[in-house]
Design a protein around this motif. Structure first.
Motif, PDB file in Angstrom:
ATOM      1  N   LYS A  39      -3.503  -2.352  -6.361  1.00  0.00           N
ATOM      2  CA  LYS A  39      -2.365  -1.488  -6.050  1.00  0.00           C
ATOM      3  C   LYS A  39      -1.049  -2.185  -6.386  1.00  0.00           C
ATOM      4  N   GLN A  43      -3.400   5.913  -2.740  1.00  0.00           N
ATOM      5  CA  GLN A  43      -3.540   5.232  -1.457  1.00  0.00           C
ATOM      6  C   GLN A  43      -4.825   5.664  -0.757  1.00  0.00           C
ATOM      7  N   LEU A  79      -7.938   4.139  -2.393  1.00  0.00           N
ATOM      8  CA  LEU A  79      -8.097   2.707  -2.105  1.00  0.00           C
ATOM      9  C   LEU A  79      -8.562   2.473  -0.670  1.00  0.00           C
ATOM     10  N   MET A 134       0.795  -1.224   0.000  1.00  0.00           N
ATOM     11  CA  MET A 134       0.000   0.000   0.000  1.00  0.00           C
ATOM     12  C   MET A 134       0.828   1.275   0.000  1.00  0.00           C
ATOM     13  N   ASN A 136       1.822  -0.795  -8.838  1.00  0.00           N
ATOM     14  CA  ASN A 136       3.160  -0.482  -8.328  1.00  0.00           C
ATOM     15  C   ASN A 136       4.246  -0.677  -9.384  1.00  0.00           C
ATOM     16  N   CYS A 167      -8.203  -4.545  -3.261  1.00  0.00           N
ATOM     17  CA  CYS A 167      -7.533  -3.256  -3.474  1.00  0.00           C
ATOM     18  C   CYS A 167      -6.016  -3.422  -3.442  1.00  0.00           C
ATOM     19  N   HIS A 201       6.206   0.375  -2.683  1.00  0.00           N
ATOM     20  CA  HIS A 201       5.690  -0.131  -3.951  1.00  0.00           C
ATOM     21  C   HIS A 201       6.087  -1.590  -4.225  1.00  0.00           C
TER      22      HIS A 201
END
Length: 381
Positions: A245, A261, A264, A150, A249, A241, A155
């Protein structure tokens, strides 16, 4: 003799919530009236101005160590200066509370870390107590993986299964008995350790809570004298999520996007309210048992040696694992999350446009650019 309570984590055990609570000015005043000081060393060194970081008031103890031992030693005078402030508080009869969850693992990079703190505090004529919260390892590692996916500066692109197989988490001390024994041997024995389980039904308080439990560790009771913070620290994101994400990344332009962020986190809250995409565990029964087999004996020894439990039970909540690997979400499910991100981006853009238009509407209609600048900057124009 006063006591320095050093709260060393571990990460993902409500530390940010504790720190935020302790740092509220109104709460600090009440704590002071009960003989407890939670000092904030703002502007003492080159840290971010972010409140959540400033509230980690034990961070000076590891400052620089993330980079190298040499970098850590560069800040010896900084630590000496802050220690002098702590000594003054202890000498004045205050019990002092310091907290930083990264101490649990970053301290391993520093020779004689706990021994040096213990020797310094006892040389002042005061007592050191180490407070530590332990989370069941399978529960912790799932939360930690989500966190690393997250946050923008990490990442992480590995799936959960890839992350477990890579063993990239092994810098983090999950053998609790070994780490607590090391700390105890460096700080005068087991009596210096206040170990607690990060598990709701083991919390103190009425009603039970992590704050009430922490207060019991420092000899206080949580009462209505204190103010609750109006924010939630470190909210997480759900599995779907996380998967969106994680894929994002790999896109360089999105790696440091803090708005992503936030969106999400909002979508996760919406999913929870609607009961969507619920996933209880990322472990299968086989992978979960294999993972926990490395820690079961350590946990039993920890329960006996640091919790005084002859039955060797450290965590009351039993792990729940799936029979087989969790069902993958469909492309439509992922597209749904992406579409909702785009909706939030659009709403944010509209909000920004309204703010700009509002500012423009406040300016005189026929003013020249120079005239506007003159009104803003005065005699410079």
């Amino acid at each position: 003799m006063s006591t320095l309570y050093l709260h060393v984590g571990t990460p993902k055990t409500g530390t940010s919530a504790i720190q935020a609570f302790m740092a509220i000015p109104e709460n600090q005043a009440v704590l002071e009236s009960h003989g407890i000081s939670y000092p904030l060393f703002k502007n003492k060194y080159n840290m971010t101005n972010d409140d959540a970081v400033q509230q980690r008031n034990a961070h000076f103890l590891i400052y620089g160590a993330y980079l190298s031992q040499n970098k850590y030693h560069e800040f010896g005078s900084l630590r000496d200066n802050i220690y002098s402030e702590i000594k003054a508080l202890l000498d004045a009869g205050k019990n002092v509370v310091l907290s930083d969850e990264s101490l649990w693992h970053v301290s391993l990079k520093i020779d004689d870390f706990y021994k040096n703190i213990y020797e310094r505090i006892t040389s002042y004529g005061h007592e050191l107590k180490i407070i530590v919260y332990l989370r069941r390892q399978d529960d912790f590692i799932q939360s930690y993986w989500r966190y690393k996916v997250m946050i923008p500066r990490r990442h992480l692109q590995l799936s959960f299964n890839q992350y477990i197989k890579s063993k990239k988490y092994q810098y983090f001390p999950l053998d609790y008995h070994a780490q607590l024994t090391h700390i105890a041997e460096s700080t005068g024995g087991k009596d210096s350790i206040i170990a607690r389980a990060y598990e709701r039904r083991q919390y103190a308080g009425d009603p039970p809570s992590i704050i009430a439990d922490f207060f019991e560790c420092i000899g206080l009771k949580l009462t209505d004298e204190y103010t609750e913070p109006d924010i939630r620290r470190n909210p997480g994101i759900d599995y779907i999520c996380c998967e969106v994400k994680r894929r994002m990344n790999s896109i360089e332009n999105l790696q440091s996007d803090k708005n992503l962020q936030r969106y999400l986190i909002e979508i996760t809250g919406e999913n929870e309210k609607q009961g969507l995409y619920k996933v209880d565990t990322l472990f299968t029964k086989a992978s979960g048992k294999e993972f926990m087999s490395a820690y079961n004996e350590s946990n039993a020894m920890t329960a006996r040696d640091f919790f005084g439990r002859s039955d060797g039970i450290l965590f009351y909540d039993k792990p729940v694992f799936e029979e087989k690997e969790i069902t993958k979400f469909s492309h439509n499910d992922y597209m749904n999350i992406c579409f909702r991100i785009m909706e939030k981006m659009k709403a944010e853009n509209e909000r920004q446009k309204e703010m700009i238009n509002d500012q423009k509407s406040r300016l005189p209609g026929n003013s020249s650019k120079k005239g506007i600048l003159k009104r803003v900057f005065g005699k410079l124009f």
